[in-house]
Every structure is written in C-alpha cells, then in structure tokens.
Design an enzyme around this catalytic site. Sequence first.
Site, PDB file in Angstrom:
ATOM      1  N   SER A  90      83.156  69.196  79.025  1.00 56.61           N
ATOM      2  CA  SER A  90      81.809  69.766  78.957  1.00 56.61           C
ATOM      3  C   SER A  90      80.944  69.324  80.131  1.00 56.61           C
ATOM      4  O   SER A  90      79.831  69.821  80.316  1.00 56.61           O
ATOM      5  CB  SER A  90      81.137  69.421  77.625  1.00 56.61           C
ATOM      6  OG  SER A  90      80.819  68.042  77.523  1.00 56.61           O
ATOM      7  N   PRO A 150      77.454  66.668  77.244  1.00 53.02           N
ATOM      8  CA  PRO A 150      76.896  68.033  77.184  1.00 53.02           C
ATOM      9  C   PRO A 150      77.393  68.782  75.942  1.00 53.02           C
ATOM     10  O   PRO A 150      76.646  69.560  75.344  1.00 53.02           O
ATOM     11  CB  PRO A 150      77.402  68.671  78.479  1.00 53.02           C
ATOM     12  CG  PRO A 150      77.552  67.505  79.423  1.00 53.02           C
ATOM     13  CD  PRO A 150      78.053  66.370  78.565  1.00 53.02           C
ATOM     14  N   TYR A 151      78.631  68.533  75.527  1.00 50.82           N
ATOM     15  CA  TYR A 151      79.137  69.152  74.286  1.00 50.82           C
ATOM     16  C   TYR A 151      78.222  68.793  73.115  1.00 50.82           C
ATOM     17  O   TYR A 151      77.791  69.654  72.346  1.00 50.82           O
ATOM     18  CB  TYR A 151      80.564  68.677  74.009  1.00 50.82           C
ATOM     19  CG  TYR A 151      81.061  68.960  72.601  1.00 50.82           C
ATOM     20  CD1 TYR A 151      81.315  70.262  72.172  1.00 50.82           C
ATOM     21  CD2 TYR A 151      81.281  67.919  71.690  1.00 50.82           C
ATOM     22  CE1 TYR A 151      81.768  70.518  70.879  1.00 50.82           C
ATOM     23  CE2 TYR A 151      81.732  68.166  70.402  1.00 50.82           C
ATOM     24  CZ  TYR A 151      81.972  69.465  69.996  1.00 50.82           C
ATOM     25  OH  TYR A 151      82.413  69.717  68.714  1.00 50.82           O
ATOM     26  N   GLY A 152      77.930  67.485  72.979  1.00 53.36           N
ATOM     27  CA  GLY A 152      77.064  67.027  71.890  1.00 53.36           C
ATOM     28  C   GLY A 152      75.679  67.657  71.966  1.00 53.36           C
ATOM     29  O   GLY A 152      75.068  67.967  70.935  1.00 53.36           O
ATOM     30  N   THR A 154      75.017  70.649  73.070  1.00 52.70           N
ATOM     31  CA  THR A 154      75.055  72.039  72.564  1.00 52.70           C
ATOM     32  C   THR A 154      75.090  72.046  71.034  1.00 52.70           C
ATOM     33  O   THR A 154      74.466  72.894  70.400  1.00 52.70           O
ATOM     34  CB  THR A 154      76.257  72.846  73.113  1.00 52.70           C
ATOM     35  OG1 THR A 154      77.498  72.242  72.716  1.00 52.70           O
ATOM     36  CG2 THR A 154      76.197  72.956  74.629  1.00 52.70           C
TER      37      THR A 154
END
Length: 337
Positions: A90, A150-152, A154
């Site tokens: 991510s 960045p995954y977290g 989103t």
Amino acid sequence: MKRAVVTGAAGFIGSHLCERLVAEGYSVTGVDAFTKYYDRADKLANLGALDGAPKFELVEDDLTRMDLAPVLADAPLVFHLAAQPGVAPSFGEGFARYTADNMLATQRVLEAAAAAKCPRVVWASSSSVYGDAAAYPCIEDETPTAPRSPYGVTKRACEDLAAIYGSDGLSTAGLRYFTVYGPRQRPDMAMRKLCEALIDGASFPLFGDGSASRDFTHVADAVDATFRAGLAERVAPIYNVGGGHEATMAEIVALLEELSGETAVIDRRPDRFGDVKRTCADTTLAQRDLGWQPSVGLREGLHSQLEWVRARRRGLSRTGRFARRSTAGAAPVRATA
Ligand SMILES: NC(=O)c1ccc[n+]([C@@H]2O[C@H](COP(=O)([O-])OP(=O)(O)OC[C@H]3O[C@@H](n4cnc5c(N)ncnc54)[C@H](O)[C@@H]3O)[C@@H](O)[C@H]2O)c1
C-alpha cells in the site's frame, strides 16, 4: 426468499462466507473483479465447492464502476468484503489501487445499498486501523485509531464513510478482522508462505526478529462473526473480530515445524515499515451483541491450513472449473482481469 450479496466472493474470506450462506439456505450473488493481486486460478479454485450450486451465482465485475442497482434491486443482505488487502504494497505507487478498491468501492456499495433500502451492510474493516496501540487488548470505542500504513488509512476512511451512511439510516456493521488464517489464505500472507516453505523445503522470509505478535483468527470463526452480524437484530457500527489466540511469529514457526515434522529455513529480513508490533482484540462487544465466540484453537487451525496447503501441493484441491453466470437482470458478466 433469503438472499445475500457477497462482494469479494472469490477471495479467501468471501468464498468461505458464500459457502456458509448457501449452507444456511441463502440464495447468494457473489461479485468479484478477479483483481490481479494474486492468481485468477487461485480465486477460481476458491469457488470450487460452489461450482454448480443452484443457489450461487457469480457476477464478474468491478465495484468501482459497475451498476450495482440491478444486483441490489430486491434489497438483499449485503456482505462487502471486496478490497485491495496487504500492508506493504500500500506504500508507493500501489496506493492508487487501495483508494479505488477500498474507499471508492465501499462508498459505491454503501450508496447503492442505501438507495435499494438493503436491510444491512456488513463489511470488512481491519485491525490495521489501530496501528501500535498504547494499551492492549484494543477496545472498539476506547482504543484510538492510528493506522501505520496507507492500507490502514483506507480502512479507517471506510469506517468514516460507513458512519455517514449509518447516520442517514443505513444499518452497517464494520468488522475489524484480526489476521485471518486457514484454508485458502491469500498467497501473500505469512502463514501461507510458511506452510508452503515447510512443505517445499524452501526458505521462509521472516521480517523482524520473530517477536511481533498477532491475534490469529481462524477463517471459520471470522465467517461465523460475519454471518451473525448480518442476522443480529441490532448492531454496533464496529466490532473487533479476533480469534483470541495471540502468538508471536517465532511461536507460529515452532508450532508449524512440530505439526509438519519439518525444520523451517528462515531467511531473516529487517522489520518492514508499516507493520505493527502487536495486535490483540477485546471481543466483548461481538460476544454480547452477536452471540459470537471464536471456537477454533490455534493448533487445530494451523493443522487445517497446513493440510490444505499439502493437498493443494499434491494437486488434490478442486480446480477452478467454475462456470460464470450472469444474474438475471444484473450487470452483464464481463472479464476485468
Ligand atoms: N485476511 C485477513 O487477515 C484480513 C484481515 C483484516 C481485514 N481483511 C479484509 O477482509 C476482506 C477480505 O480479505 P481476503 O483476505 O479474503 O482478501 P482477498 O484478496 O482474498 O479477497 C478480496 C477479493 O476482492 C476482490 N476485489 C478487489 N477489488 C475489487 C473491486 N473493485 N470490485 C470487485 N471485486 C474486487 C478481489 O478480486 C478478491 O477476490 C478485505 O476487505 C480485507 O481488507 C482481511
């Protein structure tokens, strides 16, 4: 008629959920774009047990642009599991996929479900929203969210989106899954890689010194919580779904060595930026509201995953012979991957 729509149906957790729903007497429409994150053949194999099931149909389409209205026309229960998962990819250019497949897709599902007056949207958040917490176990409305990837971010944004649609009358339940494992686990996940390495005699890349721990959740328990969140009369906006089996990676290596009778060849790598040191869920809320209790022990769960990997290596797993059908009145089936 009991009807449900499952997005991400060809994925790891989604395919198990579809099987559970069909077994519970639901007519299920699965939606999946077969994104390129991992092999299409793996995803087709995930759907193997549903091949020919009269109560299951698959719509191959992309949530970021498909017309969802026909699929949701009769106001089914919605289980939204589709996403771009994974922490490490991510970062960098990869983030564009996360904004599209997580945030945009979720906003479109929530919007369409609200318009169709669907009774509930149960959707997949993640333990990643917590980041490195100051105290454990993490409690839904007490532990601050501070994603480290960045995954977290989103998934955290999706929680905000769900809250907005929730405040306008849509019933939503976001499930913060804690490291789900078991048969069909995604090929990028550590436990799957470790099982494969042990069976193949290959090396296993271990990031960090092995002391990082995760609250491991067997897929059968994750699916049970998800199903119950669809049925419960009233739900909170967010639930932790953790298996209650916190273990370090070093402990997992030792357990899988014992279960497989093989010695792991460890390829030690530095810590990866974005990975958290620990996850641990307080599941009091899910137990109280959903009557849910994780039931698969870590040893038993690891055995189930190891045996699945072994069977797959022997070519015993069912192959992806799944024939796609379009839903009557739904968006036409079209390949996107
Ligand atoms: N596996 C875990 O440990 C874990 C932990 C926390 C949260 N989650 C969340 O649970 C959900 C399921 O995870 P999984 O491990 O089964 O992942 P997965 O990658 O196996 O399944 C996700 C599926 O969604 C599909 N998809 C992605 N973008 C799409 C789009 N735009 N339109 C239609 N389909 C699309 C993919 O093709 C894939 O089949 C995800 O939302 C993930 O973020 C998983």
